[in-house]
Design an enzyme around this catalytic site. Structure first.
Site, mmCIF file in Angstrom:
data_model
loop_
_atom_site.group_PDB
_atom_site.id
_atom_site.type_symbol
_atom_site.label_atom_id
_atom_site.label_comp_id
_atom_site.label_asym_id
_atom_site.label_seq_id
_atom_site.Cartn_x
_atom_site.Cartn_y
_atom_site.Cartn_z
ATOM 1 N N SER A 80 0.840 -1.219 0.000
ATOM 2 C CA SER A 80 0.000 0.000 0.000
ATOM 3 C C SER A 80 0.862 1.251 0.000
ATOM 4 O O SER A 80 0.585 2.223 -0.718
ATOM 5 C CB SER A 80 -0.877 0.027 1.256
ATOM 6 O OG SER A 80 -1.802 -1.029 1.229
ATOM 7 N N ARG B 8 1.500 4.223 -3.115
ATOM 8 C CA ARG B 8 1.243 5.645 -2.847
ATOM 9 C C ARG B 8 2.501 6.483 -3.037
ATOM 10 O O ARG B 8 2.437 7.635 -3.470
ATOM 11 C CB ARG B 8 0.667 5.803 -1.434
ATOM 12 C CG ARG B 8 -0.797 5.317 -1.342
ATOM 13 C CD ARG B 8 -1.211 5.064 0.090
ATOM 14 N NE ARG B 8 -2.632 4.765 0.260
ATOM 15 C CZ ARG B 8 -3.192 3.568 0.036
ATOM 16 N NH1 ARG B 8 -2.455 2.543 -0.399
ATOM 17 N NH2 ARG B 8 -4.490 3.394 0.238
ATOM 18 N N GLY C 170 -5.851 -3.742 -7.644
ATOM 19 C CA GLY C 170 -7.019 -2.953 -7.261
ATOM 20 C C GLY C 170 -6.623 -1.577 -6.745
ATOM 21 O O GLY C 170 -7.308 -0.581 -7.011
ATOM 22 N N ARG D 79 -13.962 -7.151 -10.464
ATOM 23 C CA ARG D 79 -14.039 -6.428 -9.182
ATOM 24 C C ARG D 79 -14.837 -5.124 -9.316
ATOM 25 O O ARG D 79 -14.684 -4.402 -10.302
ATOM 26 C CB ARG D 79 -12.619 -6.172 -8.650
ATOM 27 C CG ARG D 79 -11.905 -7.487 -8.372
ATOM 28 C CD ARG D 79 -10.537 -7.288 -7.801
ATOM 29 N NE ARG D 79 -10.592 -6.718 -6.458
ATOM 30 C CZ ARG D 79 -9.509 -6.385 -5.758
ATOM 31 N NH1 ARG D 79 -8.305 -6.560 -6.291
ATOM 32 N NH2 ARG D 79 -9.632 -5.889 -4.549
ATOM 33 N N SER E 136 -13.220 1.212 3.206
ATOM 34 C CA SER E 136 -12.248 0.872 2.157
ATOM 35 C C SER E 136 -11.272 2.021 1.970
ATOM 36 O O SER E 136 -11.656 3.139 1.617
ATOM 37 C CB SER E 136 -12.983 0.591 0.835
ATOM 38 O OG SER E 136 -12.081 0.706 -0.242
ATOM 39 N N GLN F 33 -9.187 2.191 -0.359
ATOM 40 C CA GLN F 33 -9.088 2.516 -1.783
ATOM 41 C C GLN F 33 -10.146 3.546 -2.159
ATOM 42 O O GLN F 33 -9.860 4.499 -2.888
ATOM 43 C CB GLN F 33 -9.225 1.233 -2.614
ATOM 44 C CG GLN F 33 -8.057 0.286 -2.362
ATOM 45 C CD GLN F 33 -8.139 -1.013 -3.130
ATOM 46 O OE1 GLN F 33 -9.161 -1.317 -3.757
ATOM 47 N NE2 GLN F 33 -7.086 -1.797 -3.080
ATOM 48 N N ASP G 149 -6.726 -8.323 4.702
ATOM 49 C CA ASP G 149 -5.891 -9.104 3.780
ATOM 50 C C ASP G 149 -5.284 -10.338 4.446
ATOM 51 O O ASP G 149 -4.722 -11.200 3.759
ATOM 52 C CB ASP G 149 -4.769 -8.227 3.212
ATOM 53 C CG ASP G 149 -5.302 -7.157 2.262
ATOM 54 O OD1 ASP G 149 -6.429 -7.313 1.764
ATOM 55 O OD2 ASP G 149 -4.584 -6.165 2.022
ATOM 56 N N LYS H 115 -12.258 -9.436 -3.341
ATOM 57 C CA LYS H 115 -10.798 -9.265 -3.387
ATOM 58 C C LYS H 115 -10.262 -9.937 -4.670
ATOM 59 O O LYS H 115 -11.029 -10.201 -5.582
ATOM 60 C CB LYS H 115 -10.162 -9.848 -2.116
ATOM 61 C CG LYS H 115 -10.539 -9.063 -0.854
ATOM 62 C CD LYS H 115 -9.980 -7.657 -0.889
ATOM 63 C CE LYS H 115 -10.411 -6.849 0.321
ATOM 64 N NZ LYS H 115 -10.038 -5.434 0.192
ATOM 65 N N ARG I 178 -2.244 -14.060 -2.133
ATOM 66 C CA ARG I 178 -2.343 -14.399 -0.706
ATOM 67 C C ARG I 178 -2.866 -15.829 -0.489
ATOM 68 O O ARG I 178 -2.558 -16.454 0.504
ATOM 69 C CB ARG I 178 -3.202 -13.369 0.036
ATOM 70 C CG ARG I 178 -2.628 -11.957 -0.099
ATOM 71 C CD ARG I 178 -3.107 -11.013 0.966
ATOM 72 N NE ARG I 178 -2.902 -9.632 0.570
ATOM 73 C CZ ARG I 178 -1.731 -8.978 0.636
ATOM 74 N NH1 ARG I 178 -0.671 -9.566 1.108
ATOM 75 N NH2 ARG I 178 -1.641 -7.714 0.247
HETATM 76 C C1 S3P Z 1 -5.526 -1.374 0.076
HETATM 77 C C2 S3P Z 1 -6.716 -1.396 0.720
HETATM 78 C C3 S3P Z 1 -7.483 -2.621 0.980
HETATM 79 C C4 S3P Z 1 -6.631 -3.871 0.830
HETATM 80 C C5 S3P Z 1 -5.770 -3.825 -0.386
HETATM 81 C C6 S3P Z 1 -4.857 -2.619 -0.369
HETATM 82 C C7 S3P Z 1 -4.866 -0.081 -0.167
HETATM 83 O O1 S3P Z 1 -8.546 -2.698 0.068
HETATM 84 O O2 S3P Z 1 -7.449 -5.017 0.815
HETATM 85 O O3 S3P Z 1 -4.972 -5.002 -0.462
HETATM 86 O O4 S3P Z 1 -3.665 -0.050 -0.480
HETATM 87 O O5 S3P Z 1 -5.544 0.951 -0.041
HETATM 88 P P1 S3P Z 1 -9.930 -1.909 0.355
HETATM 89 O O6 S3P Z 1 -9.566 -0.522 0.573
HETATM 90 O O7 S3P Z 1 -10.764 -2.057 -0.870
HETATM 91 O O8 S3P Z 1 -10.516 -2.602 1.541
#
Ligand code: S3P
Length: 425
Positions: free
Chosen positions: A19, A23, A91, A119, A164, A166, A312, A339, A385
């Site tokens: 993550s 970023r 994602g 997704r 979430s 994301q 996760d 996921k 995973r």
């Molecule tokens: C993530 C947020 C999570 C996580 C993903 C990474 C991120 O998803 O499951 O592996 O980097 O913001 P969600 O925000 O959809 O829950």
């Protein structure tokens, strides 16, 4: 993979947090000036992010596998790409990039792999449309291919139905250039890497309980980002070290951001022997060295606001639960269905093949512990995973386990099998 392992012993530096790595490239790309990143995760997902931003005209150099230099183009400086943007399996890339591209007036087409195509994207395209952004895609912009034409965003007060990071990040990133204030309120707190990193790039972010808000018109200044080890990758060794007899594993410089440490809380509640031997809690992203030793586990209940803090890690927690005394109930985790695979189904089906006593529920699973696992032919279904969880399961299974599509681990942990082998020797 070989039959039961006699013990896992050694010291491992797991790769950088996925993550935070995503970023660091994204924010570096839209910052003014240069950003240097150390501890970057060179996994397939983060390489997809680099490739998308290179197509948007950003100069990104990998000095070595874990050191990246990003020459920011400023928030308005991204170029219109001449090619589609392919996010692969990621994602995080597709959802966050939509927030970044929202305020350009350029044309972008976003695609990904077979998993991404299934997704749901409406969770991001919905609020972005509310902000006035032009977006389209299959099934009313719920699925890829997505086309984003952008626009001039107006700030909104968005109440997200799901916790979430994301979704939260995409809306906040669109809010960076929107008119007025943009806020996101979540049902439970999701990981806060975006908020922490925006602050490190000089952006003011306000937090009030479950609401995060940002004023439009702020700019980012390039900085240095130090990425700690990924606790989601460390999780496989935290569980392996707990359930494989005669084990002691030391894990170096693991991120311990409180929005991510649900795995430590859950495993400790189950009776795991995990100790912190050194920590830096003052860093923008705190980190620590962790040691895990074999212990007897007991069943537990996992739900509510703990879920986003370990979402996760549920596949590997499910494996731990097969070895615990008593029953483990995982609930409030319907997000698992959307996921990289439907992780309720893949975890239940694959662990059942190995002899686990596990049932799927609407929003999680129930695992009756104390089962002896046996080798089987199992499949990651392209989910990194699931592949790593099955590899750990093979360490305690009697007989041989064959994991189909095991290469999927390169999405977040390219050296995973090497590291596991090092601990076995
Ligand atoms: C993530 C947020 C999570 C996580 C993903 C990474 C991120 O998803 O499951 O592996 O980097 O913001 P969600 O925000 O959809 O829950």
């Amino acid at each position: 993979m070989a039959t039961t392992v006699k013990g896992l012993k050694g010291v491992i530096q797991v790769p950088g947090d996925k993550s935070i790595s995503h970023r660091s490239v994204m924010f570096g790309a839209i910052a003014e000036g240069t950003t240097t990143i150390s501890g970057f995760l060179p996994g397939d997902d983060c390489l997809s992010t680099i490739s998308c931003f290179q197509k948007l005209g950003v100069d990104i150099q990998m000095v070595n596998e874990e050191t990246v230099i990003v020459k920011g183009r400023g928030i308005k400086g991204l170029k219109e790409p001449v090619d589609i943007l392919d996010v692969g399996n990621s994602g995080t890339t597709i959802r966050l990039i939509m927030g970044i591209l929202a305020n350009t007036l350029h044309h972008h087409t976003l695609i990904g792999d077979e998993s991404i195509a299934k997704r749901p994207m409406k969770r991001v395209t919905g609020p972005l449309r509310e902000m006035g952004i032009n977006l389209d895609g299959r099934q009313d912009a719920n699925f890829t291919p997505l086309v984003i034409r952008g626009g001039k965003a107006k700030g909104i007060q968005y109440h997200s139905p799901v916790a979430s990071a994301q979704v939260k990040s995409a809306v906040l990133l669109a809010g960076l250039q929107a008119e007025g204030t943009t806020s996101v309120t979540e049902p439970e707190k999701s990981r806060d890497h975006t908020e922490r990193m925006l602050e490190a790039f000089g952006v003011q972010v306000k937090e009030d309980g479950l609401t995060v808000s940002i004023e439009g018109g702020q700019t980012l200044k390039g900085t240095h980002v130090e990425v700690p080890g990924d606790i989601s990758s460390a999780a496989f060794f935290l569980v392996a070290g707990s359930i494989v007899p005669n084990s002691r594993i030391e894990l170096k410089k693991i991120g311990i951001n409180p929005t991510r440490t649900g795995i430590l809380d859950a495993l400790k509640k189950m009776g795991a022997a995990i100790n912190t031997i050194a920590a830096n809690r003052e860093a923008a992203e705190p980190f620590a060295d962790l040691v895990v030793e074999t212990s007897s586990l007991k069943g537990t209940e996992i739900g509510g606001d703990l879920i986003p803090r370990l979402i996760d890690e549920i596949p590997i927690i499910a494996l731990a639960a097969t070895q615990a005394e008593g029953t483990t109930v995982i609930k409030d985790a319907a997000e698992l269905k959307v996921k990289e695979t439907n992780r309720i189904d893949t975890v239940v089906n694959e662990l059942t093949k190995m002899g686990a006593n596990i049932e799927a529920t609407e929003d999680g699973m129930v695992i009756h512990g104390g089962t002896r696992l046996h080798g089987a032919q199992v499949n990651s279904y392209g989910d990194h995973r699931i592949g790593m969880m099955l590899a750990v399961a093979s360490c305690i299974a009697e007989g041989e386990t064959v994991i189909e599509n095991r290469d999927a681990v390169s999405v977040s942990y390219p050296q995973f099998f090497n590291h596991l082998d090092l601990l076995k020797s």
